[in-house]
Design a protein around this motif. Structure first.
Motif: not given
Length: 108
Positions: A85-108
């Motif tokens: 569903t769209r809600v599930m897709g949003l959940g997947i996108a939020l997970i991906a966004g969180g991982v991206l933030l972790i990756e960007l935060g670890g680059a410092h």
């Protein structure tokens, strides 16, 4: 090389999860559970190699989880006609966004 190990680990984990679904279906064959065990064993072995090659655990596990969730959801939609569903897709996108933030935060 660590990224290659991680990509292979994710593929093995998703394959094992899909095999688990096949084995647990009504009329599923117990042989699928051998594929489950082999897939998860290979996945953890490959994840270990990615970590030994220098990848941080936060980054590796975050990417593992995000890709695993997304690929399993997409594959289960195609193979088993499970809902996506769209809600599930949003959940997947939020997970991906969180991982991206972790990756960007670890680059410092």
């Amino acid at each position: 090389m660590s990224w290659l190990f991680l990509a292979a680990a994710i593929c093995c984990e998703v394959a094992a999860t899909l095999a688990l679904r096949m084995g647990s279906r009504p009329g599923g064959r117990p042989a699928w559970f051998a594929a489950v065990a082999a897939g998860y064993l290979a996945a953890f072995g490959l994840l270990t190699l990615a970590l030994r090659a220098g990848m941080g655990i936060g980054v590796a596990y975050g990417i593992w989880v995000a890709c695993g969730v997304a690929l399993a959801a997409l594959a289960s939609r195609v193979l088993f006609r499970e809902p996506l569903t769209r809600v599930m897709g949003l959940g997947i996108a939020l997970i991906a966004g969180g991982v991206l933030l972790i990756e960007l935060g670890g680059a410092h």
